[in-house]
Design an enzyme around this catalytic site. Structure first.
Site, short mmCIF file in Angstrom:
data_model
loop_
_atom_site.label_atom_id
_atom_site.label_comp_id
_atom_site.label_asym_id
_atom_site.label_seq_id
_atom_site.Cartn_x
_atom_site.Cartn_y
_atom_site.Cartn_z
N CYS A 1 0.83 -1.21 0.00
CA CYS A 1 0.00 0.00 0.00
C CYS A 1 0.86 1.26 0.00
O CYS A 1 0.39 2.32 -0.43
CB CYS A 1 -0.94 0.00 1.20
SG CYS A 1 -0.09 -0.12 2.79
N ASN A 2 2.10 1.16 0.45
CA ASN A 2 2.95 2.35 0.54
C ASN A 2 4.06 2.41 -0.50
O ASN A 2 4.79 3.40 -0.55
CB ASN A 2 3.58 2.44 1.94
CG ASN A 2 2.60 2.94 2.96
OD1 ASN A 2 1.80 3.83 2.68
ND2 ASN A 2 2.62 2.36 4.14
N ARG A 3 4.21 1.36 -1.31
CA ARG A 3 5.32 1.38 -2.28
C ARG A 3 5.07 0.39 -3.41
O ARG A 3 4.44 -0.66 -3.23
CB ARG A 3 6.64 1.06 -1.59
CG ARG A 3 6.76 -0.35 -1.05
CD ARG A 3 8.08 -0.57 -0.31
NE ARG A 3 8.11 0.11 0.98
CZ ARG A 3 8.98 1.07 1.30
NH1 ARG A 3 9.91 1.44 0.43
NH2 ARG A 3 8.95 1.63 2.50
N SER B 1 10.08 2.55 6.35
CA SER B 1 8.62 2.43 6.39
C SER B 1 7.98 3.74 6.84
O SER B 1 8.61 4.57 7.48
CB SER B 1 8.22 1.32 7.36
OG SER B 1 8.67 0.07 6.89
N GLY C 1 6.13 -4.05 11.56
CA GLY C 1 6.53 -5.45 11.44
C GLY C 1 6.10 -6.18 10.19
O GLY C 1 6.50 -7.33 9.99
N ALA D 1 -17.38 -1.92 17.98
CA ALA D 1 -16.78 -2.99 17.18
C ALA D 1 -16.32 -2.49 15.82
O ALA D 1 -16.26 -3.24 14.85
CB ALA D 1 -17.78 -4.13 17.00
N GLY D 2 -15.98 -1.19 15.73
CA GLY D 2 -15.44 -0.64 14.49
C GLY D 2 -13.97 -1.02 14.32
O GLY D 2 -13.45 -1.89 15.03
N THR E 1 -11.08 0.54 15.04
CA THR E 1 -10.21 0.74 16.20
C THR E 1 -10.50 -0.29 17.28
O THR E 1 -9.58 -0.88 17.86
CB THR E 1 -10.38 2.16 16.76
OG1 THR E 1 -10.07 3.11 15.73
CG2 THR E 1 -9.46 2.39 17.94
N GLY E 2 -11.78 -0.50 17.56
CA GLY E 2 -12.16 -1.48 18.57
C GLY E 2 -11.73 -2.89 18.18
O GLY E 2 -11.23 -3.65 19.02
#
Length: 426
Positions: free
Chosen positions: A50-52, A109, A115, A190-191, A193-194
């Site tokens: 997703c970043n490279r 990163s 990790g 329960a989104g 973050t939860g």
């Protein structure tokens, strides 16, 4: 033998450009097949996350440069309107190796020390192996990168300490209650973050996790995924607050879901047994007045960000140690590259002397007994080994820079007339 890396990452291009140039696993396989079969690359690997999106290429033609590969990938993705070569970085030779070592050890990163990247590099290498685009150079490069990452993880603290809010919350809970498996936990929300917080808790051996959410089906789905199958209706969960040692809140709301009177009543039922409340909501989910209650420990996002900042500072302080490991491995990789450059000359040198030996022995093949001939062969092998020891050692000498190797190779080839050896082979 050169190796080139080009690509876009979070440092060189915004997310809309990274999305436009990214390659799925299927696309990566097709791309590798294309550049290998067309002769553009002798070896190639695609690392796309997703970043490279990065290419690692051993060129198959002299015209294949970093700019050539940038233009080729842009064209391959039909992205000429959105993506420009200026969005890319380029690395060559040892700088390519350094870059992959930094990527694999998570120092390049978006989140320092994260990790996941090593697994992504290993997956990129697996695909290259499956597509038969990883030869001797990329194989050595990748395995050295894996070694770097392992040493960085074991010798430094760059991957230690929580750097996300949800993980920081769980680490804090573990510091206060060392054995989370003995504690009962309530998750309010329960989104995303939860869910992350619950999964981090589960990884820390917490099993008694109860979930409540406005949409009951989401609570039930997360409870089933965790294997707890414990849920409470959102409308009535406050009636059970006294049962829980740890309460995590992560909901979108304008009003507090936990207020001081709720927790005061709960603490009376608990007989003041300590409770940790971890408020991961923004805006805050929990009334800050709760901090004044006895044995009630409330931590919100600002408190957790303070922990994260300290952990990031600690990780940054480990960077010099990481660079030492990378520099050490880079020297070894460079020396190995140099041996590749002298290997053809060593092979030619050994072949020439072996041919001389065979010709001379052939003259005596019918003049001596088989046993005497075997003794002569053993003797001539020992003599050849001693004669060739010094020139081969000199060719392999690690003290030479890459610039010195061509002159050293030419010297040996001229002294032993190895160009004639090549002509005889042809």
């Amino acid at each position: 033998m050169n190796i080139i890396s080009v690509g876009v990452n979070h440092k060189t291009a915004p997310i809309e450009i990274r999305e436009r140039i990214s390659l799925s696993e299927v696309q990566a396989k097709e791309f590798l097949s294309d550049i290998i079969s067309s002769g553009i690359a002798q070896e190639a690997m695609v690392l796309s996350t997703c970043n490279r999106t990065e290419l690692y290429v051993v060129p198959g033609m002299s015209e294949v440069t970093g700019h050539y590969l940038k233009e080729y990938l842009i064209s391959y993705k039909n992205a000429e309107k959105e993506v420009r070569p200026e969005h890319f970085f380029n690395r060559f030779y040892c700088n390519t190796a350094r870059h992959l070592f930094e990527v694999s050890s998570a120092t390049d990163s978006l989140v320092l020390g994260e990790g996941q990247i090593l697994g992504q590099v290993k997956n990129a290498y697996r695909i290259a192996v499956e597509e038969q685009s990883a030869g001797i150079l990329l194989t050595r490069l990748c395995h050295t990168a894996f070694s770097v990452a392992k040493k960085v993880k074991t010798r430094t603290r760059i991957m230690e300490g929580a750097v996300s809010v949800s993980y920081a919350a769980v680490e804090l809970a573990q510091k206060i209650f060392s054995n989370l498996s003995m504690k009962k936990i309530l998750l309010v929300g329960a989104g995303e973050t939860g869910e992350l917080a619950a999964k981090h808790m589960f990884q820390k051996n917490a099993r008694n996790i109860v979930i409540t959410n406005r949409t009951m089906s989401k609570a039930e789905a997360l409870a089933e995924e965790l294997g707890t199958n414990q849920v409470l209706p959102f409308e009535t969960f406050r009636d059970n607050l006294h049962e829980f040692d740890i309460i995590i809140t992560a909901v979108s709301t304008k009003d507090y879901v936990l207020k001081a009177p709720d927790m005061h009543q709960s603490m009376q039922k608990r007989r003041l047994k300590p409770v940790i409340i971890l408020d991961l909501g923004l805006p805050r989910n929990v009334d800050p007045e709760i901090r004044s209650l006895q044995n009630m420990f409330l931590k919100d996002i600002d408190d957790l960000k303070h922990i994260i900042d300290k952990n990031l500072e600690m990780r940054r302080s480990e960077l010099p140690k990481v660079q030492e490991i990378i520099d050490e491995e880079l020297v070894g990789f460079g020396q190995w590259i140099n041996t590749l450059k002298v290997r053809p000359t060593i092979v030619d040198l050994q072949s020439k002397f072996l041919e001389i030996k065979e010709k001379e022995l052939e003259r005596y093949r019918h003049k001596v007994s088989d046993e005497e001939l075997r003794r002569m062969e053993r003797l001539s092998d020992r003599i050849l080994k001693k004669i060739l020891h010094h020139p081969i050692k000199m060719l392999k000498s690690p003290v030479d820079t890459a610039d010195n190797i061509p002159s050293k190779v030419n010297l040996v080839r001229n002294i032993f007339d190895l160009e004639e050896q090549n002509q005889l082979k042809q």
